[in-house]
Design a protein around this motif. Structure first.
Motif, short mmCIF file in Angstrom:
data_model
loop_
_atom_site.label_atom_id
_atom_site.label_comp_id
_atom_site.label_asym_id
_atom_site.label_seq_id
_atom_site.Cartn_x
_atom_site.Cartn_y
_atom_site.Cartn_z
N THR A 150 32.62 46.41 34.64
CA THR A 150 33.99 46.56 34.85
C THR A 150 34.60 45.88 35.95
O THR A 150 35.92 45.94 36.03
CB THR A 150 34.20 48.15 35.08
N LYS A 151 33.57 45.05 36.45
CA LYS A 151 34.17 44.07 37.53
C LYS A 151 34.49 42.84 37.24
O LYS A 151 33.22 42.11 36.44
CB LYS A 151 33.32 44.27 38.72
N SER A 152 35.44 42.09 37.37
CA SER A 152 35.63 40.81 36.81
C SER A 152 36.33 39.94 37.92
O SER A 152 36.90 40.54 38.72
CB SER A 152 36.26 40.71 35.24
N ALA A 153 36.05 38.58 37.54
CA ALA A 153 36.63 37.56 38.74
C ALA A 153 37.99 37.07 38.00
O ALA A 153 37.93 36.63 36.69
CB ALA A 153 35.70 36.63 39.14
N ALA A 154 39.22 36.90 38.61
CA ALA A 154 40.19 36.39 38.02
C ALA A 154 40.27 34.94 38.22
O ALA A 154 40.26 34.41 39.22
CB ALA A 154 41.57 37.05 38.64
N ILE A 155 40.23 34.13 36.91
CA ILE A 155 40.03 32.64 37.03
C ILE A 155 41.36 32.09 36.87
O ILE A 155 42.22 32.47 35.97
CB ILE A 155 39.13 32.29 35.81
N PHE A 156 41.77 31.12 37.89
CA PHE A 156 43.02 30.79 38.09
C PHE A 156 43.08 29.08 37.62
O PHE A 156 42.08 28.34 37.78
CB PHE A 156 43.42 30.79 39.64
N GLU A 157 43.91 28.89 36.56
CA GLU A 157 44.22 27.60 36.11
C GLU A 157 44.46 26.46 37.40
O GLU A 157 44.05 25.29 37.24
CB GLU A 157 45.11 27.51 35.08
N ASP A 158 44.80 26.90 38.34
CA ASP A 158 45.32 25.83 39.68
C ASP A 158 43.83 25.70 40.38
O ASP A 158 44.07 24.99 41.27
CB ASP A 158 46.43 26.31 40.30
N GLY A 159 42.79 26.24 40.04
CA GLY A 159 41.53 26.09 40.40
C GLY A 159 41.11 27.11 41.71
O GLY A 159 41.92 27.87 42.12
N HIS A 160 39.79 26.88 42.16
CA HIS A 160 39.37 28.07 43.14
C HIS A 160 38.61 27.05 44.02
O HIS A 160 38.11 25.96 44.13
CB HIS A 160 38.30 28.80 42.40
N TYR A 161 38.79 27.79 45.43
CA TYR A 161 38.47 26.96 46.56
C TYR A 161 36.91 27.15 46.67
O TYR A 161 36.06 28.20 46.49
CB TYR A 161 38.92 27.48 48.10
N PHE A 162 35.95 26.02 46.79
CA PHE A 162 34.63 26.07 46.87
C PHE A 162 34.00 26.44 48.01
O PHE A 162 34.35 25.88 48.95
CB PHE A 162 34.35 24.30 46.27
N MET A 163 33.01 27.23 48.01
CA MET A 163 32.13 27.67 49.31
C MET A 163 30.69 27.29 49.09
O MET A 163 30.23 27.64 48.20
CB MET A 163 32.47 29.20 49.42
#
Length: 339
Positions: free
Chosen positions: A240-253
């Motif tokens: 039931t837990k998901s990550a919202a994936i953004f088309e403008d990108g995600h900050y890399f850690m």
């Protein structure tokens, strides 16, 4: 003239000699065992973190005693300076490596980094990656019917969406978020924060407080990482837990380790740094640190990780860029949320 010992006393003493000798030999063996002092954050060496498994695996091959010293990593090292007891430090992230590097406390690792499987190029000869993820908003897919697919979607979501985030002044994930917003919106970052502010239920000091609120149902979304759902999938069989994936990108850690210049166990420290890139070390990372391993092929990831959606676009600041933007990004966040 000293009296002779009674026969019973002599018999007891003779029987005790082998035991005493054995204890002395055992004590000498312990004294001869080299100690590798590894400074690490609290989470790393906790029972549920990767530390215990890594300690056991490394000690099995090094003939040494790996001892973790936990707490605030960089502040402690900067305070101790050249007098530090650390041989290796593990748990840095790329947003603070500039300050760490400028301390002059760290030595080159001297390793071939071609085994790295990061989504960005990495050529640092001091700080060695051991795992990575991407900053993301995690949501309960049984409650949030339509997840945002961009930052603009999130900003324009109804204000009754309950969001919890972390303070960038005390949390590496919180700092990653303000740098993420800065990367996407530039000089309009404060305006973006003003739109997001009504949805923020609270700002916590650290990640664990925020994530606990989310799992307790006090928030619809929480700032975390793209790998966070893997824990629920693998450890809890919860989809039931998901990550919202953004088309403008995600900050890399990325999390990093480094060898101390002042170590008196240089060979042992080098051995540990090399061990970080081994399959044995890397295979422990996904299900103990719940992150992507930095030097393991995707085909060797646990099944729950292979099924995770990952962003097509990775956003990243070099340590110089992150250091230059840090104060500006935090101030834009502070002003917007204090209105």
């Amino acid at each position: 003239m000293m009296p002779e010992s009674p026969p019973l006393v002599l018999e007891i003493a003779m029987k005790a000699l082998p035991f005493v000798a054995g204890m002395m030999l055992a004590g000498a063996a312990v004294a001869d065992t080299p100690v590798l002092a590894v400074y690490a954050p609290d989470y790393f060496a906790s029972d549920w973190g990767p530390g215990p498994g890594i300690e056991a695996a490394f000690e099995a091959q090094c003939g040494c005693d790996l001892q973790y010293k936990t707490g605030e990593l960089l502040p402690r090292l900067l305070l101790e300076g050249a007098n530090t007891e650390a041989d290796v430090a593990i748990g840095f992230n790329s947003d603070i490596t500039k300050k760490a590097r400028e301390s002059g406390l760290f030595a080159p690792h001297g390793l071939d980094t071609s085994p790295l499987t990061l989504p960005i190029d990495w050529a640092d000869d001091t700080f060695l990656p051991f795992n990575y993820s991407h900053t993301a908003f995690i949501y309960d897919n049984t409650k949030v019917e339509t997840a945002p697919t961009s930052f603009d979607d999130l900003l324009n979501a109804p204000d009754d969406l309950r969001l919890v985030i972390q303070d960038p002044r005390s949390s590496i994930s919180g700092l990653a978020l303000v740098l993420w917003v800065q990367n996407v919106y530039g000089d309009k970052a404060e305006e973006a924060w003003s739109k997001l502010a009504p949805k923020i239920v609270t700002v916590t000091k650290g990640w664990s407080e925020s994530y606990g609120m989310f799992t307790d149902g006090e928030a619809d979304m929480v700032l975390s990482y793209t790998t966070s759902p893997a824990y629920h999938i693998i450890a809890e069989e919860d989809l039931t837990k998901s990550a919202a994936i953004f088309e403008d990108g995600h900050y890399f850690m990325v999390e990093l380790a480094a060898k101390l210049k002042t170590t008196d166990q240089s060979d042992l420290a080098d051995q540990f740094m090399g061990f970080i890139l081994s399959n044995e070390f890397q295979s422990m990372i996904p299900t103990s640190n719940w992150s992507f391993p930095a030097a393991l092929a995707e085909s060797e990831w646990p099944e729950g990780f292979q099924s995770l959606p990952t962003p097509e676009k990775v956003l990243f600041y070099s340590e110089d860029e992150a250091a230059a933007l840090r104060d500006e990004a935090i101030e834009a966040w502070r002003r917007a949320l204090s209105q």
